[in-house]
Design a protein around this motif. Structure first.
Motif, PDB file in Angstrom:
ATOM      1  N   SER A 109      -0.780  -0.148   2.838  1.00 53.75           N
ATOM      2  CA  SER A 109      -1.678   0.578   3.292  1.00 53.75           C
ATOM      3  C   SER A 109      -1.286   1.243   4.278  1.00 53.75           C
ATOM      4  CB  SER A 109      -2.952  -0.580   3.740  1.00 53.75           C
ATOM      5  OG  SER A 109      -3.480  -1.126   2.760  1.00 53.75           O
ATOM      6  N   HIS A 136      -8.013   2.331  -1.445  1.00 57.60           N
ATOM      7  CA  HIS A 136      -7.316   1.266  -1.151  1.00 57.60           C
ATOM      8  C   HIS A 136      -6.445   0.885  -2.223  1.00 57.60           C
ATOM      9  CE1 HIS A 136     -10.828   1.761  -4.074  1.00 57.60           C
ATOM     10  NE2 HIS A 136     -11.654   1.796  -3.203  1.00 57.60           N
ATOM     11  N   LYS A 143      -8.026  -4.744   0.868  1.00 59.45           N
ATOM     12  CA  LYS A 143      -8.738  -4.759   2.119  1.00 59.45           C
ATOM     13  C   LYS A 143     -10.120  -4.757   1.867  1.00 59.45           C
ATOM     14  CE  LYS A 143      -9.320   0.426   3.020  1.00 59.45           C
ATOM     15  NZ  LYS A 143     -10.735   0.307   2.910  1.00 59.45           N
ATOM     16  N   TRP A 156      -6.998   2.149   6.598  1.00 61.40           N
ATOM     17  CA  TRP A 156      -5.605   1.251   6.196  1.00 61.40           C
ATOM     18  C   TRP A 156      -4.775   1.076   7.570  1.00 61.40           C
ATOM     19  CZ3 TRP A 156      -4.344   5.623   2.229  1.00 61.40           C
ATOM     20  CH2 TRP A 156      -4.701   5.367   1.023  1.00 61.40           C
ATOM     21  N   LEU A 170      -5.559  -2.593   9.535  1.00 62.04           N
ATOM     22  CA  LEU A 170      -5.029  -3.742   9.010  1.00 62.04           C
ATOM     23  C   LEU A 170      -3.946  -4.291   9.599  1.00 62.04           C
ATOM     24  CD1 LEU A 170      -5.268  -3.241   4.971  1.00 62.04           C
ATOM     25  CD2 LEU A 170      -6.971  -4.000   6.744  1.00 62.04           C
ATOM     26  N   ARG A 223     -10.008  -9.064   7.530  1.00 55.12           N
ATOM     27  CA  ARG A 223      -9.963  -7.523   6.928  1.00 55.12           C
ATOM     28  C   ARG A 223      -9.566  -7.414   5.392  1.00 55.12           C
ATOM     29  NH1 ARG A 223      -8.682  -4.308  12.372  1.00 55.12           N
ATOM     30  NH2 ARG A 223     -10.258  -5.279  13.712  1.00 55.12           N
ATOM     31  N   LEU A 224      -9.042  -8.797   4.819  1.00 52.77           N
ATOM     32  CA  LEU A 224      -8.472  -8.687   3.541  1.00 52.77           C
ATOM     33  C   LEU A 224      -9.500  -9.802   2.785  1.00 52.77           C
ATOM     34  CD1 LEU A 224      -4.692  -9.120   4.196  1.00 52.77           C
ATOM     35  CD2 LEU A 224      -5.989  -7.011   3.408  1.00 52.77           C
TER      36      LEU A 224
END
Length: 238
Positions: free
Chosen positions: A14, A29, A43, A49, A52, A59-60
């Motif tokens: 990301s 994504h 994600k 992106w 993260l 966040r995943l």
């Protein structure tokens, strides 16, 4: 690879795509196949992106092949079916990418064949890039995901006219670089077409040779590592 490594690769990929200029706020994504066969790591919706980090595990998400969130919070991405169906269709794939790359969207709107006028264009060995035309809207159902997978086939990437692009690879670096190279090929051709008629391009044979020479796994890895290093220099707090 274990689940922790898969999560790390989602974050790293990301960041690399963001460094390559393909970020679109919280949209787009990357998915990495779960090594335990449970689905994909991706994600969570609502995050960019560059937001993260390994310290923000919430966040995943781990999303099953039935589009259920097994780990993480909230609902899955509406377009998780892009990744689920591509990875189900081709067991060798490890990673899939979906972005709203501006040059790819602009080029796809013209309806022109992608031609091998650059190293990036030779990625497709002198053949046109596949195009998914079933919808310009969200790929929000398994049926649309299956149709996209069928259109992509064994190609490294495909245009999604009126939407963006999709790319895939048997490694994370390959998937990311396939997305980056398609965007760059579209950008180069747009510039050439803006100046006039394209008069020079590789033959099919030369394009095939260039694909093998310019884009072996080692060079895809090298390009990806550059983007990872670049992201470390440019993203806030890194």
């Amino acid at each position: 690879m274990n689940a922790g490594e898969a999560r790390r690769l989602v974050i790293e990929a990301s960041h690399a795509l963001s460094a390559a200029g393909q970020a679109d706020m919280v949209w787009g994504h990357v998915a990495v196949r779960d090594p335990e066969g449970r689905g994909i790591w991706i994600k969570a919706p609502g995050w960019g992106w560059e937001e993260l980090e390994e310290t923000y595990e919430q966040r995943l998400q781990l999303v099953s092949y039935e589009a259920e969130v097994l780990q993480g919070t909230g609902a899955p991405h509406k377009e998780c079916h892009i990744h689920l169906e591509l990875l189900k269709a081709t067991p060798d794939l490890i990673c899939t990418v979906h972005t709203h790359a501006v040059s790819a969207i602009a080029f796809a709107s013209l309806g022109h064949r992608l031609r091998p006028i650059s190293h990036e264009g030779a990625l497709f060995a002198g053949e046109d890039v596949p195009r998914f035309r079933s919808t310009g809207g969200l790929v929000s159902t398994p049926a649309l995901g299956k149709a996209l997978a069928a259109e992509l086939g064994n190609a490294p990437a495909a245009l999604m006219p009126r939407h963006g692009l999709v790319a895939a690879g048997t490694s994370v670096p390959a998937a990311v670089m396939h997305a980056v190279l398609l965007e760059r090929a579209c950008a180069v051709q747009l510039k050439a077409m803006a100046a006039g008629e394209i008069r020079v391009q590789s033959s099919r044979t030369e394009a095939m040779d260039k694909r093998a020479e310019c884009w072996p796994d080692s060079q895809l890895e090298a390009g990806y590592r550059y983007l990872v290093r670049r992201s470390a220099r440019t993203l806030p707090g890194r």
